[in-house]
Design a protein around this motif. Structure first.
Motif, mmCIF file in Angstrom:
data_model
loop_
_atom_site.group_PDB
_atom_site.id
_atom_site.type_symbol
_atom_site.label_atom_id
_atom_site.label_comp_id
_atom_site.label_asym_id
_atom_site.label_seq_id
_atom_site.Cartn_x
_atom_site.Cartn_y
_atom_site.Cartn_z
ATOM 1 N N PHE A 73 0.832 -1.205 0.000
ATOM 2 C CA PHE A 73 0.000 0.000 0.000
ATOM 3 C C PHE A 73 0.865 1.253 0.000
ATOM 4 O O PHE A 73 0.626 2.188 -0.764
ATOM 5 N N TRP A 74 1.881 1.293 0.867
ATOM 6 C CA TRP A 74 2.697 2.496 0.979
ATOM 7 C C TRP A 74 3.506 2.748 -0.278
ATOM 8 O O TRP A 74 3.734 3.899 -0.654
ATOM 9 N N ARG A 75 3.961 1.684 -0.945
ATOM 10 C CA ARG A 75 4.666 1.876 -2.214
ATOM 11 C C ARG A 75 3.740 2.493 -3.256
ATOM 12 O O ARG A 75 4.114 3.417 -3.981
ATOM 13 N N GLY A 76 2.516 1.994 -3.320
ATOM 14 C CA GLY A 76 1.554 2.564 -4.263
ATOM 15 C C GLY A 76 1.163 3.981 -3.882
ATOM 16 O O GLY A 76 0.978 4.843 -4.766
ATOM 17 N N PHE A 77 1.030 4.227 -2.595
ATOM 18 C CA PHE A 77 0.674 5.570 -2.108
ATOM 19 C C PHE A 77 1.769 6.571 -2.461
ATOM 20 O O PHE A 77 1.503 7.702 -2.874
ATOM 21 N N ASP A 78 3.018 6.150 -2.298
ATOM 22 C CA ASP A 78 4.150 7.006 -2.635
ATOM 23 C C ASP A 78 4.162 7.326 -4.130
ATOM 24 O O ASP A 78 4.436 8.464 -4.541
ATOM 25 N N ARG A 79 3.861 6.348 -4.958
ATOM 26 C CA ARG A 79 3.801 6.579 -6.409
ATOM 27 C C ARG A 79 2.669 7.536 -6.757
ATOM 28 O O ARG A 79 2.799 8.371 -7.669
ATOM 29 N N LEU A 80 1.547 7.422 -6.060
ATOM 30 C CA LEU A 80 0.427 8.329 -6.293
ATOM 31 C C LEU A 80 0.837 9.770 -6.019
ATOM 32 O O LEU A 80 0.528 10.685 -6.805
ATOM 33 N N VAL A 81 1.545 9.987 -4.928
ATOM 34 C CA VAL A 81 2.000 11.337 -4.590
ATOM 35 C C VAL A 81 2.973 11.854 -5.634
ATOM 36 O O VAL A 81 2.850 12.990 -6.116
ATOM 37 N N TYR A 82 3.931 11.023 -6.014
ATOM 38 C CA TYR A 82 5.006 11.469 -6.901
ATOM 39 C C TYR A 82 4.538 11.661 -8.343
ATOM 40 O O TYR A 82 4.964 12.606 -9.016
ATOM 41 N N PHE A 83 3.658 10.791 -8.817
ATOM 42 C CA PHE A 83 3.259 10.830 -10.223
ATOM 43 C C PHE A 83 1.955 11.588 -10.469
ATOM 44 O O PHE A 83 1.674 11.940 -11.621
ATOM 45 N N VAL A 84 1.159 11.836 -9.425
ATOM 46 C CA VAL A 84 -0.143 12.474 -9.643
ATOM 47 C C VAL A 84 -0.321 13.741 -8.795
ATOM 48 O O VAL A 84 -0.558 14.829 -9.340
ATOM 49 N N LEU A 85 -0.216 13.627 -7.483
ATOM 50 C CA LEU A 85 -0.596 14.735 -6.605
ATOM 51 C C LEU A 85 0.375 15.912 -6.691
ATOM 52 O O LEU A 85 -0.049 17.060 -6.891
ATOM 53 N N LEU A 86 1.672 15.658 -6.537
ATOM 54 C CA LEU A 86 2.642 16.756 -6.625
ATOM 55 C C LEU A 86 2.675 17.392 -8.020
ATOM 56 O O LEU A 86 2.714 18.627 -8.136
ATOM 57 N N PRO A 87 2.661 16.604 -9.107
ATOM 58 C CA PRO A 87 2.589 17.234 -10.425
ATOM 59 C C PRO A 87 1.348 18.108 -10.597
ATOM 60 O O PRO A 87 1.418 19.170 -11.225
ATOM 61 N N ALA A 88 0.214 17.690 -10.057
ATOM 62 C CA ALA A 88 -1.000 18.505 -10.153
ATOM 63 C C ALA A 88 -0.814 19.842 -9.445
ATOM 64 O O ALA A 88 -1.224 20.901 -9.950
#
Length: 268
Positions: A73-88
């Protein structure tokens, strides 16, 4: 009425989003001098923002240590932040920012020169530091990579949306430079390799933060306004970027891994 419903109304009505942390920005007079009461308010604002950031990191650390949802879960959560949330967050901030080319160039130069200077100092002092190649690359990256989350937590609180836009511009200038230098130092000092221009270009071109910054600057330069629906969606993602990112930082912390590396950590 639950606060989350009020916040959803703000997004759906395309109002300006609330600051990432709920502290009012502090106004600074044009003279540059902050009165005593203003300084006290400013200090409280920074302290409050840093405390909230620290609590979110601790929360992530506690959830990670307790095995909440598992490592997957945390690996996927980290990818969500890096690839989606911060770029947005970066794209929206840069697309709606107001600054001139001269201001952008001066800001980028003021960020790049210290990084180049620190790189030269560290490379010159490598033998004096007494570190092997892999350890030196870790010290180097710990020295030149900025603490983006701390800046994201404090700058909007102090300077509002304008400060966040300038911070995004700063990130747009620093991230490509630091990534290129880190790859070169890691390859040469860590593995004894010399990466080709195509490898370095691929690294820069596939970085989601760099792509988001480029798109935001392109939209800003062309005068394109984000459609209402897209802007609202980006606002919602932007609001989640910092708290989620701080929790992933906490979940990734491993205090036991510091054993035997205290000297390198202290140097960086």
């Amino acid at each position: 009425r639950p606060r989350v419903l009020n916040y959803c109304d703000e997004i759906l009505n395309h109002h300006e989003p609330r600051p990432l942390f709920g502290v009012r920005p502090v106004a600074v007079p044009r003279s540059g001098r902050v009165p005593p009461e203003g300084r006290a308010t400013k200090e409280r604002a920074v302290t409050g923002a840093l405390l909230e950031a620290a609590l979110l990191i601790v929360l992530g650390w506690a959830l990670g240590r307790w095995g909440f949802a598992g490592e997957t879960f945390w690996r996927g959560f980290d990818r969500l932040v890096y690839f989606v949330l911060l770029p947005a967050l970066l794209l929206r901030s840069l697309a709606g920012a107001e600054f001139s080319g001269a201001e952008a160039g001066a800001l980028a130069l003021s960020a790049a020169l210290p990084i180049f200077a620190l790189t030269l100092v560290l490379l010159t002092a490598r033998r004096a530091l007494g570190l092997d190649g892999p350890a030196f690359t870790s010290v180097y990256q710990g020295s030149v990579r900025s603490n983006t989350y701390t800046a994201l937590a404090t700058v909007p609180v102090l300077y509002g949306e304008g400060g966040l836009a300038l911070l995004a511009l700063l990130i747009a200038a620093v991230v490509p430079l630091v990534n290129v230098l880190s790859v070169l130092v890691l390859s040469v000092q860590g593995y004894g390799l010399r990466p080709g221009p195509s490898e370095v270009a691929r690294l820069v071109a596939t970085n989601p933060l760099i792509i988001a910054c480029a798109l935001g600057l392109l939209a800003n330069a062309s005068g394109t306004h984000l459609p209402a629906g897209l802007d609202g969606a980006l606002a919602a993602l932007s609001a989640a970027a910092l708290p989620c990112g701080l929790m992933t930082v906490g979940a990734a912390l491993s205090l036991g891994a510091l054993g035997g590396h205290a000297r390198g950590v202290a140097l960086s």
